[in-house]
Every structure is written in C-alpha cells, then in structure tokens.
Motif scaffolding. Structure first.
Motif, mmCIF file in Angstrom:
data_model
loop_
_atom_site.group_PDB
_atom_site.id
_atom_site.type_symbol
_atom_site.label_atom_id
_atom_site.label_comp_id
_atom_site.label_asym_id
_atom_site.label_seq_id
_atom_site.Cartn_x
_atom_site.Cartn_y
_atom_site.Cartn_z
ATOM 1 N N GLY A 249 -10.991 5.001 7.143
ATOM 2 C CA GLY A 249 -10.768 6.380 6.704
ATOM 3 C C GLY A 249 -12.016 7.052 6.180
ATOM 4 N N ASP A 250 -11.810 7.930 5.213
ATOM 5 C CA ASP A 250 -12.918 8.729 4.684
ATOM 6 C C ASP A 250 -13.409 8.219 3.345
ATOM 7 N N GLY A 251 -13.017 7.038 2.961
ATOM 8 C CA GLY A 251 -13.480 6.498 1.697
ATOM 9 C C GLY A 251 -12.560 6.811 0.539
ATOM 10 N N THR A 252 -11.505 7.597 0.770
ATOM 11 C CA THR A 252 -10.561 7.924 -0.306
ATOM 12 C C THR A 252 -9.240 7.208 -0.099
ATOM 13 N N VAL A 253 -8.640 7.347 1.070
ATOM 14 C CA VAL A 253 -7.376 6.676 1.371
ATOM 15 C C VAL A 253 -7.672 5.228 1.734
ATOM 16 N N LYS A 254 -7.092 4.304 0.989
ATOM 17 C CA LYS A 254 -7.392 2.882 1.177
ATOM 18 C C LYS A 254 -6.376 2.166 2.069
ATOM 19 N N TRP A 255 -5.164 2.698 2.153
ATOM 20 C CA TRP A 255 -4.148 2.047 2.968
ATOM 21 C C TRP A 255 -3.065 3.052 3.359
ATOM 22 N N GLN A 256 -2.303 2.709 4.385
ATOM 23 C CA GLN A 256 -1.197 3.563 4.828
ATOM 24 C C GLN A 256 0.144 3.002 4.384
ATOM 25 N N THR A 257 0.312 1.685 4.511
ATOM 26 C CA THR A 257 1.544 1.039 4.048
ATOM 27 C C THR A 257 1.178 -0.160 3.181
ATOM 28 N N LEU A 258 1.972 -0.377 2.149
ATOM 29 C CA LEU A 258 1.729 -1.490 1.236
ATOM 30 C C LEU A 258 3.068 -2.027 0.736
ATOM 31 N N GLU A 259 3.269 -3.319 0.944
ATOM 32 C CA GLU A 259 4.517 -3.958 0.516
ATOM 33 C C GLU A 259 4.171 -5.277 -0.175
ATOM 34 N N HIS A 260 4.706 -5.480 -1.379
ATOM 35 C CA HIS A 260 4.452 -6.732 -2.099
ATOM 36 C C HIS A 260 5.635 -7.050 -3.004
ATOM 37 N N ASN A 261 5.594 -8.230 -3.625
ATOM 38 C CA ASN A 261 6.708 -8.711 -4.437
ATOM 39 C C ASN A 261 6.436 -8.644 -5.933
ATOM 40 N N ILE B 98 2.931 0.754 -4.917
ATOM 41 C CA ILE B 98 3.493 0.216 -3.683
ATOM 42 C C ILE B 98 3.718 1.354 -2.701
ATOM 43 N N GLY B 99 3.900 1.031 -1.427
ATOM 44 C CA GLY B 99 4.150 2.050 -0.419
ATOM 45 C C GLY B 99 5.460 2.774 -0.645
ATOM 46 N N LYS B 100 5.540 4.032 -0.177
ATOM 47 C CA LYS B 100 6.740 4.850 -0.410
ATOM 48 C C LYS B 100 7.994 4.247 0.199
ATOM 49 N N ASP B 101 7.857 3.694 1.386
ATOM 50 C CA ASP B 101 9.022 3.170 2.089
ATOM 51 C C ASP B 101 9.279 1.690 1.827
ATOM 52 N N ALA B 102 8.456 1.065 1.013
ATOM 53 C CA ALA B 102 8.611 -0.369 0.743
ATOM 54 C C ALA B 102 9.684 -0.589 -0.315
ATOM 55 N N PRO C 278 14.196 -10.582 -17.068
ATOM 56 C CA PRO C 278 14.984 -9.373 -17.350
ATOM 57 C C PRO C 278 14.092 -8.197 -17.723
ATOM 58 N N GLY C 279 14.437 -7.014 -17.207
ATOM 59 C CA GLY C 279 13.692 -5.813 -17.550
ATOM 60 C C GLY C 279 13.433 -4.944 -16.339
ATOM 61 N N GLN C 280 12.980 -3.718 -16.586
ATOM 62 C CA GLN C 280 12.654 -2.756 -15.548
ATOM 63 C C GLN C 280 11.178 -2.392 -15.639
ATOM 64 N N TRP C 281 10.582 -2.093 -14.496
ATOM 65 C CA TRP C 281 9.179 -1.703 -14.485
ATOM 66 C C TRP C 281 8.962 -0.442 -15.313
ATOM 67 N N LYS C 282 7.812 -0.354 -15.927
ATOM 68 C CA LYS C 282 7.466 0.844 -16.699
ATOM 69 C C LYS C 282 7.447 2.067 -15.794
ATOM 70 N N ALA C 283 6.879 1.921 -14.609
ATOM 71 C CA ALA C 283 6.814 3.011 -13.636
ATOM 72 C C ALA C 283 6.517 2.431 -12.271
ATOM 73 N N VAL C 284 6.880 3.165 -11.238
ATOM 74 C CA VAL C 284 6.569 2.800 -9.857
ATOM 75 C C VAL C 284 5.892 4.001 -9.210
ATOM 76 N N GLN C 285 4.703 3.783 -8.653
ATOM 77 C CA GLN C 285 3.976 4.875 -8.018
ATOM 78 C C GLN C 285 3.554 4.479 -6.618
ATOM 79 N N HIS C 286 3.157 5.486 -5.852
ATOM 80 C CA HIS C 286 2.787 5.274 -4.449
ATOM 81 C C HIS C 286 1.441 5.942 -4.205
ATOM 82 N N ASP C 287 0.386 5.331 -4.725
ATOM 83 C CA ASP C 287 -0.950 5.918 -4.661
ATOM 84 C C ASP C 287 -1.817 5.131 -3.690
ATOM 85 N N ASN C 288 -2.036 5.691 -2.489
ATOM 86 C CA ASN C 288 -2.817 4.957 -1.490
ATOM 87 C C ASN C 288 -4.320 5.202 -1.609
#
Length: 885
Positions: free
Chosen positions: A259-271, A437-441, A449-459
């Motif tokens: 890419g142009d040095g700003t966008v690092k990935w298009q899709t990202l999926e992890h556990n 993480i990716g938007k569609d992942a 036990p617990g919930q994530w503080k936040a979930v974002q989709h910043d590529n």
C-alpha cells in the motif's frame, strides 16, 4: 573488559583518525535479570545517584558566576551570540500508585491517566499508530505507538524526542515510513506528558521478565530456518511435506510494497490474548511468619506475599528500594484484605517468607523430577491449549503472533536503579484490554470471565491488543512475531534508511563541522551534540522525571557528566540506558573541546550541558539534512558501517572455521563496545571456563597417549619435531586425578549398561545376567586403568586395540586441529564475558552483512545466527555474497 586498543580501533574505524579511548564499566545485566548493581566505591560518579527533579513550585535558581579554570578564555570573535537561555522545566511529581484492588486494576493510576494523551504531534511519529480520536461516536483509541529498538538495548532515555510540533497532515503521514521497529513484542512504551512547555514525551520501560525475541515453537522455527536457506528440513523424509512447508512461507520481500505506508492490512482475524490461570491458594500448612508466629492470610494478600517469597534468594530481595516498594504495596493490599487471625503487620524486618519460599522450591524440585514422558505430556497439553492463540489470519495468510500471553501479576523488577522496582503489578483482565481486529472477523472470547474494554477495526496499525499497565502507565501491545511480514518490512526499512545515510553523511559532517564555530549558541550546541552522536554513537536522550531512573543521553547530559582534560581530552562519565555506566576518555577536535568549555561556563554541575538543544529540535534539524533522518539512524549506520569495515579488513584466506568465527565475533565485540553494550559477567562464567579448560586438557591427554603409543612402536618418533613436545599444562598429578575420574565414569557407564541389558532380557522373557557379569566388567576396567597408571612418566603407552601407524598419526593430526579450535573458542568466550554481542546483532547490524560474509568465507549462517534470528530476518538470507552495506 575491552582494552584501550579495542576502543582505539573502533574510534579509528568510525572517525577515520587516531584517538585515545578508554572504557570502564560495571557491566551489563543479562536479559532475564537486567538490573545492574553499581559498586559503591570512592570512584563512583555523581551520575550513579538518583537525581531528584526540582519541584514545579521551586523558583528558578540563579546561576552562580564561576571563573574559568583555564588561563585562556574564548575570544569575543569565537563566542556565540548571547540569547535568552532555555529554561529547564522540572518534571511534575507523580504520586505512587498502590494496589487498591490487589492484583486487579480498578482504574488507571494518576500517572497512567496523564500518559493516555494522543501523541499525534510528534515530528517523528510512526505510521503504526491508532487513527485519530477526533471522530465522534467512535471508540477512544490508545495513543500512537512510537516503535523502539528491541532487546536489552533500549535506552532508558529515548533516542527520538517526542516533544510537541505542528500536527502532521494525513498526506504527510502517508509519505512517512517507519525507520525503526521493536522486535521484542513484550517490551512496550511508556507515553507520558512532561511538564510545560514540552508537550508529549515517550518513555519505554522494559520489564525484566520480557524476552529479547518472541519464542517460536521449535518445529516451526526449524522449518523456517531450513527453508529460507534452501536446505531440506532435518528429519523429514517425505518430499511432499517439505514442499508443503515451503508453500506456507510468504516471501513479502519479493512482492510489491504494501500500500501507501498507511494501511497495513485489509483483513485481520485472531483469537485475542491468553490470560494466566487464576491464583491457587497455598496448602493450609504453608504460612509465612510474622515475629515468629504463623499468619493466616486471605488469598489476595497471600498471593502478593508469594510474589516476594519466590524471589527471596535473588538480588532483588537484597535491594532496599525493591523491599520498600513491595512492602508499601503489600500493606495497601492488606488494608482491604487483612490477615484472618487479626495479626497487624507493620514491620518488614519481622516478616519471614522462608516457609513459602521452601514450599515453592519443593514444587520446583518435583517438576524437575518429572519423567521425560510426563514432561512431554505436559508440554503437549500446553501447546494444544495455546495453539489457537499462536497464529492469526492477516489478509488471508497465516502469520505467527508474538507475545500473545498476558503477563501474570507480580513484582516489577525494572532496570538499573529504577525507583519503582518492587511495586505490585496488577492482574490484567479483559476489561483492561482493547482488541484490534477486522470488521468482518468474529470477536474472540476471553479465556477468563469478562468483556473486552473495547473492540476497534483500525487497519493503519499492526497491534492486535492494547492495554495500560499500572506501575509506569506504559502502553502494552500484542504484535505479530518477529518473523512476520509486517515486522520484517519494518526491519528492512530501518536498515535501508541507515544505508541511505551513507550517501549524505559526508555533507552532514561538513555542515555540523562548520556549525561548531557558529555565532549562534543554539546552532553551536546542536553541532557539538551531532558530533557526539555521530562519532561516539551516543543515544539522543530526553529529560527524566523523578519517578524514572537518572539515565541520560547526549541531549540530556549535565555538566557533571563531562570533564575537560587539557589539551583536547573529554572524559565522559554517566549512566546510560539500563543504568549501565558509560566511561570513556576521548581525544576530540580542539574546537569541540573549546565548545564544551564555553558551554560549562557559569553553570553548576547539575545544569544541562546543552541547554539550548533537545531531542525534538535536533531530529527536526536532521530531517532537513535527509528525509526521515533521526539520531537513531546515525547509531544504526555507524554500527553497521563499522562492522562491515572491520570484517573486510581481515584476511581469512586459509583460516579454519573457528578462526573465522573468532574474527567475526571480534568485529561484533568492537561494535558492541562502540555502542556501550555491556553486561555483567555471568555468575557461572568462571565455572564454565574451568570446565572448558578441563576439556582442553582432556583432549591434550588423548593426544599425549597417542604420541606415547607411537614412541612405543618406534623410538624414532621421539626425535620428530611434530611429536616431541609434551603438553605443558599436563603434569603427573593432573593425569592421576583425570584417570581416576575416567575410571569412575567408565564404571558408572558399565553399571548403567548392565541394568539396561537386564531390563531388555526380562522383556524378552530371558534370564537376566548375574552380578558376577557386572563384577567381571568392573574388574576389566580397573585392570585397564592400572595399566595406564604404570605407564605414567615412561613416555610409552599401549592402546586398547592395535592400530596402524598411519591411523595413529591421522588421529593425532585431528586432535591437534581440535585442540587449536577449542583453545580459540575458550579465548573468544573469555574475551566476550563483559560484552553483550546479541544486542547489536539484533538491533544495529544489518543482517545482510553477516549472510554475505558467511557466503564469502563458506561459514554456515547457523554458526552466527540463532534459529530465532534466522526466522526474524528471512529477507536477508537470500542476499548475494558481493552485497555490501
């Protein structure tokens, strides 16, 4: 210790002129235990003590007028124009944080809240940072990540300043590339604002428990190492398996730029991340004592006490600051979770953690005593549990994740004389972590036990998870592994930026040499600082607050750190990164000597030497000299270029493999000395060296027996110069002791073989051997060594089995070569006992230099690069032998 000759060679290689350089230091600690303990002697420099910052409310101090100590004074023509001095703004005091919720965070401490400020204005901000927080209704992002150099070589005083500057536009950020990267995924940043007028500053604190590089699984690492070198994987006989593994390697360096040095990935999926297991209370009979009586602690307080008990026999437990911080935080815990029996714990001296320590030691011994099968099963169960966290899907490709394990709660160790060592590190929970993480992942589910503080989709960033630790307010990140495509691209860009500097460095040196005589004080100070950074490979350095170790770099040097010695010598004495002492006597140019004298006039010892220069202004100037240039790039350039030059100077035609390795390690040591990569001598060094010397004598003993066998066959060999000399470091007493040792080992070996043979016979339903068989074998061994004892001093020997003379001569030649190589190995090991070679190899030396050198001299790269480094630098493994930095 490196010699003066070593320093002289390095200074010549970097600067191109003669200079006397001396070095003295207290050593560099290992990666596992990075704290340096400085000796308290009469020679201790002022920089060894923690310097307290002045209170914000303290009025400016009037500088005392001092008379120059030199007969001559700078002429009016040579004195820079007076300008309004830059006021030193002391850092605001930061209140200490307590363990309000034991090992669970109930909220960020005050200093952590202050550190949660967006660092978008930094002039050298990295593209690998979260998107802006300005958009309404969006998740609040953590501050931008300023990537640092990895390993134990990160300076406690940042190389790149992060003071305020006009905000960069998106178009400008688009053109920027990352110049530096941090391969140690477990070591994170500490971003906290300094007092006005300086805006934002980056500080990275590394925890001693962090590793230099993420540990990949053995099998996967081996496969990667072999595949990038084009060799088959050992142990795999099936061709299709090898081809399948090779297809899994993504050769990003052969693909187009991402890419142009700003966008690092298009899709990202992890556990997500793997949280440590919950605390298991100690058995009822295991209790610490207070004033000689057992104390019944609740689990929350008992867990913290266990943290200290586990370190009872370490150097940390002997440190006053460590003990003080631990006890304060533990008392805070016990206010909320007091002892169940009503005991009031008020004195640290009356606490006895020995029973808990002994329990932990017993458990460790049990674990160590596990059978190999039990260990394999435990390891297999662990790997199966961790398997889903070790990889992620990046743009459809499987990539390894680096530090997916969340560090368990414990006591902060820090580095050097860190004022917060011993403080309690809280348990991190899902509510503390932001997932990227990716938007569609699918959103991963925490393993507690617990919930994530936040979930974002910043590529535009490469981290998978982010949180803030409580001790220093550092922002912690989970990144891909060192061998991943994104990490590899960052490393390659860093070294290419350093290579680009060689096309500009002559012009830059001319410019700052001219500015050494500038009439403007700020320009003259900047030029002098650039001289130090270029010629001495100093880190840039930033100011420190009271809650940080008093370590300095070039821009934060104080007058007490540099001493003038006529005619042109400067003596540097200060604490650098990780509180490692930097002591060198340097022969500098007359104008630099004169400048330092001018800078020190009318100042106290604790005043800044460069009071009109800071890291931000310096790096801003460097970008006008070359796009993307920072002080850190100079350090990488000088290390790699010096290394290349030193390797090229050696004529290794006809050299043995060990001689080639010694030459390589010598050049590596020179660079490590240049960069002040010290370490403390390992505690086991003397023991290890003694074992190696014993092995060397053992080899000489074998050669001696073969020589004497030749003498026994034909007396003419006694006159042969090749065999006439006896081994000088072997005498009859040592031979007697060695033969007794050999006899004991032979008997032990016979007993084990006897037992194993009997087990096999029983399995085959056959009658096992009687003890008489074993006794006969032992009797034969004793007879054999009785014969050896009779041969002492006769210069004649008989071998167990007869061999032709030619075979004996061939065996002697092989042993001679082996002895020579092993002696060189001992010499190399001892020479590097106080120098950390791996730091420069990981951070500052372009790996392509090593690979090309290995190809030229026919040296296996595995002899110089560990499997981890081969995995980290796959892009360098295909370089041609004529490649030069």
């Amino acid at each position: 210790m490196p010699t003066n000759g070593d320093h002289l060679l390095i200074h010549k290689a970097v600067n191109g002129h003669d200079s006397a350089v001396g070095s003295r230091g207290n050593g560099r600690s290992s990666l596992k235990d990075a704290e340096s303990s400085m000796s308290e002697d009469d020679d201790m420099p002022l920089s060894q003590t923690i310097r307290k910052s002045e209170s914000v409310s303290t009025p400016p101090r009037q500088l005392k007028r001092k008379k120059p100590v030199y007969a001559e004074s700078s002429s009016d023509e040579d004195t820079p124009l007076a300008s309004s001095p830059v006021k030193r703004v002391p850092a605001a005091a930061v209140p200490a944080t307590g363990a309000a919720e034991v090992t669970t965070r109930s909220g960020l401490p005050s200093n952590a809240k202050r550190s949660a400020v967006v660092k978008a204005e930094a002039p050298d901000s990295n593209d690998d940072a979260p998107i802006s927080r300005k958009m309404n209704g969006r998740v609040k992002k953590p501050p931008k990540k300023k990537l640092k150099e990895e390993s134990d070589d990160f300076n406690a005083s940042s190389d790149d300043g992060n003071l305020s500057a006009p905000k960069k536009t998106a178009a400008h950020r688009k053109r920027k590339v990352k110049a530096e990267d941090d391969a140690d995924d477990e070591k994170q940043l500490d971003e906290k604002p300094a007092a006005k007028p300086r805006a934002k500053r980056v500080k990275k604190e590394e925890d001693a428990s962090g590793s230099d590089l993420p540990k990949a699984k053995k099998r996967a690492t081996k496969a990667t190492a072999d595949e990038v070198n084009g060799s088959p994987v050992k142990g795999k006989g099936k061709k299709d398996e090898k081809e399948e593994d090779e297809e899994d390697i993504y050769k990003w360096w052969e693909a187009e730029a991402n890419g142009d040095g700003t966008v690092k990935w298009q899709t990202l999926e992890h556990n997500g991340v793997l949280f440590p297991p919950p605390y298991e209370p100690l058995p009822k009979h295991v209790k610490m004592k207070y004033n000689g009586k057992e104390v019944d602690l609740p689990p929350a307080a008992e867990e913290v006490a266990g943290f200290y008990a586990a370190m009872l026999e370490t150097d940390h437990a002997q440190d006053a600051t460590f003990n003080k911080n631990f006890f304060e935080d533990w008392k805070t815990v016990m206010k909320k979770h007091p002892p169940l029996d009503g005991t009031k714990i008020t004195s640290f001296a009356l606490c006895d953690f020995r029973p808990v320590y002994e329990y932990f030691e017993a458990e460790r011994a049990k674990k160590k005593a596990m059978t190999s099968q039990e260990k394999k099963e435990a390891k297999k169960a662990k790997e199966e549990m961790e398997a889903k966290y070790t990889t992620c899907l990046l743009d459809g490709r499987k990539e390894k994740v680096g530090n997916f394990r969340i560090e368990p709660p414990g006591l902060f160790r820090g580095r050097g004389d860190h004022p917060k060592k011993g403080a309690l590190k809280f348990r991190v929970r899902p509510e503390d972590i932001t997932i990227n993480i990716g938007k569609d992942a699918p959103i991963p589910v925490p393993n507690m036990p617990g919930q994530w503080k936040a979930v974002q989709h910043d590529n535009t960033v490469t981290w998978l998870a982010n949180w803030t630790e409580n001790v220093n307010g550092n922002h912690k990140y989970v990144f891909l592994a060192a061998g991943s495509s994104l990490k590899g691209q960052s490393d390659m860009i860093k070294f290419e930026k350093a290579r680009e500097l060689k096309h500009h460095v002559d012009r830059i040196r001319q410019n700052y040499t001219r500015d050494l005589k500038s009439k403007v004080m700020a320009d003259r100070q900047r030029a002098t600082a650039m001289y130090f950074i270029d010629r001495l490979a100093l880190r840039a350095g930033n100011e420190k607050g009271e809650d940080e170790a008093d370590t300095v770099g070039c821009c934060s040097l104080r007058c007490e750190h540099v001493t003038l010695e006529a005619p042109n010598f400067l003596i540097f004495d200060f604490l650098g990164k990780d509180s490692i002492r930097y002591y060198k006597r340097i022969d500098v140019e007359p104008q630099v000597f004169k400048n330092i004298r001018i800078f020190k006039e009318n100042k106290n010892d604790d005043d800044n030497l460069f009071d009109r220069v800071n890291t931000t202004s310096l790096n801003k100037h460097l970008t006008t000299e070359m796009k993307g240039l920072t002080a850190k790039v100079f350090r990488t350039f000088n290390a790699s270029s010096t290394f290349q030059r030193l390797l090229d100077e050696d004529d290794l035609a006809g050299a043995t493999l060990q001689e080639k390795l010694n030459a390589y390690n010598k050049a590596n040591r020179m660079v490590a000395i240049l960069c002040n990569h010290q370490r403390s001598v390992p505690k086991t060094h003397d023991q290890s060296m003694e074992k190696m010397r014993y092995k060397l004598r053992s080899l000489k003993y074998e050669r001696m027996k073969l020589r004497h066998a030749l003498f026994n066959i034909d007396a003419k060999y006694k006159k042969n110069k090749k065999y006439v000399d006896d081994e000088s470091d072997i005498d009859d007493d040592w031979i007697a002791a060695h033969e007794e040792d050999l006899k004991a080992k032979e008997i032990e070996k016979a007993e084990k073989k006897f037992a194993k043979d009997n087990e096999k016979l029983v399995e085959e339903d056959k009658t096992p051997h009687t003890d008489d068989v074993l006794q006969d074998r032992i009797q034969a061994i004793e007879e054999d060594f009785k014969r050896l004892a009779g041969e002492r001093g006769t210069k004649k020997a008989t071998l167990k089995r007869e061999r032709p003379v030619e075979k004996i001569e061939e065996a002697i030649d092989k042993l001679t070569d082996k002895i020579k190589g092993f002696a060189l190995q001992i010499e190399d090991r001892d020479a590097g006992k106080e120098v950390a070679l791996s730091t420069s190899k990981i951070n500052y030396l372009d790996p392509r230099i090593t690979v090309a050198w290995c190809r030229i001299h026919d040296v296996p790269v595995e002899k110089l690069f560990s499997k981890t480094l081969i995995t980290k630098f796959p892009w360098a493994m295909e370089v041609e032998q004529d490649w030069k930095f």
